[in-house]
Write an enzyme that holds these catalytic residues in place. Structure first.
Site, mmCIF file in Angstrom:
data_model
loop_
_atom_site.group_PDB
_atom_site.id
_atom_site.type_symbol
_atom_site.label_atom_id
_atom_site.label_comp_id
_atom_site.label_asym_id
_atom_site.label_seq_id
_atom_site.Cartn_x
_atom_site.Cartn_y
_atom_site.Cartn_z
ATOM 1 N N GLU A 137 1.827 5.652 4.075
ATOM 2 C CA GLU A 137 0.799 4.641 4.341
ATOM 3 C C GLU A 137 -0.597 5.245 4.311
ATOM 4 O OE1 GLU A 137 1.552 1.637 4.190
ATOM 5 O OE2 GLU A 137 3.720 1.839 4.349
ATOM 6 N N GLU A 199 2.631 2.619 -5.396
ATOM 7 C CA GLU A 199 3.701 2.984 -4.471
ATOM 8 C C GLU A 199 4.284 4.358 -4.812
ATOM 9 O OE1 GLU A 199 4.618 1.406 -1.709
ATOM 10 O OE2 GLU A 199 3.022 -0.032 -2.107
#
Length: 276
Positions: A137, A199
């Site tokens: 994150e 991602e």
């Protein structure tokens, strides 16, 4: 052919106006919105989320979230300083909060505002699992993925306007057909792979960060095996998803773990914290 020319033109415009550099890849990235604009908006949104939810403090889990977050932040700063990006984090205002919710989720806003939901802790299982999630994150924020997504959205809207102008003399039916074709093409051919790329990039950067923070990067693949089990195998085909498939992520993380260990070794990390 006309749609292809429109998409190509929009893409050329994006290349011309790109003005940010990803410090981890060296690549130029879209930056239609500056961090001077983005960070204050993200900080305000973060405060709103905290005000609207129950934030857990003073528990071992809350302390763990803060501890892991601080270690990841220190690792990020060490890496950036060592690679010529001194001062990159000067405007970051790190904050780490645990929110009571059944959601299996965690996120880091631009500028370093982090939230973990209690629903993800059973899947994390331990501090190393939390570090796997935290590294991923935080990597999104460090690589300016939020900035790029906003820029991509602006670009997609501009493309829609270009299609509307280019087909202005067509019948309403044909105009609608062109807009639908553009929407489908820009999503499957642009937005979705763009997001999957983010991602994958965050997986790699996050793996390096967790290793540099003293957490075993081998455990990241194990975390995603648990994520896969938790999802029950319910996921759209990869080409229709904003995320790589679980199997793709697991394979990538397993392949990258030795590189993450080698990078950590450059910073004096030769052993990792035990699972707890």
């Amino acid at each position: 052919m006309r749609l292809k020319k429109i998409l190509l033109t929009v893409g050329v415009i994006a290349v011309i106006v790109s003005c940010a550099t990803n410090p981890f890849t060296g690549k130029k990235t879209m930056a239609f919105v500056s961090n001077d604009q983005l960070f204050p908006a993200a900080f305000a949104q973060y405060s709103q989320v905290l005000n609207e939810n129950k934030v857990i403090t003073g528990t071992s889990d809350a302390d763990m979230i803060t501890r892991v977050g601080q270690r990841i932040a220190v690792a990020a700063e060490r890496w950036l300083n060592a690679n010529g990006y001194q001062g990159y984090l000067d405007d970051y205002k790190w904050e780490y909060k645990l929110i009571e919710s059944e959601q299996v989720n965690a996120w880091c806003m631009p500028g370093g505002k982090i939230a973990f939901y209690t629903g993800i802790l059973p899947i994390a299982q331990n501090e190393t699992g939390v570090a796997s999630i935290m590294g991923h994150e935080v990597a999104h924020a460090l690589a300016n993925h939020g900035q790029q997504r906003m820029s991509s959205g602006i670009l997609q809207q501009a493309g829609g306007v270009a299609v509307a102008v280019a087909t202005g003399n067509e019948s309403p039916e044909k105009q609608q057909m062109w807009m639908q074709a553009y929407g489908l093409g820009s999503s499957i051919g642009g937005v979705l792979p763009f997001s999957r790329g983010h991602e994958t990039e965050a997986d790699k950067i996050g793996l390096y960060l967790m290793a540099m923070a003293g957490y075993n990067p081998d455990e990241a693949a194990e975390l995603w095996k648990r994520m896969k089990a938790n999802s029950g195998g319910q996921a759209p085909p990869e080409f229709l998803s904003t995320h790589p498939s679980n199997d793709t992520r697991i394979q990538n993380l397993q392949a990258l773990a030795p590189d993450a260990k080698a990078e950590a070794k450059k910073f004096g990390i030769t052993s990792f914290r035990p699972l707890n």
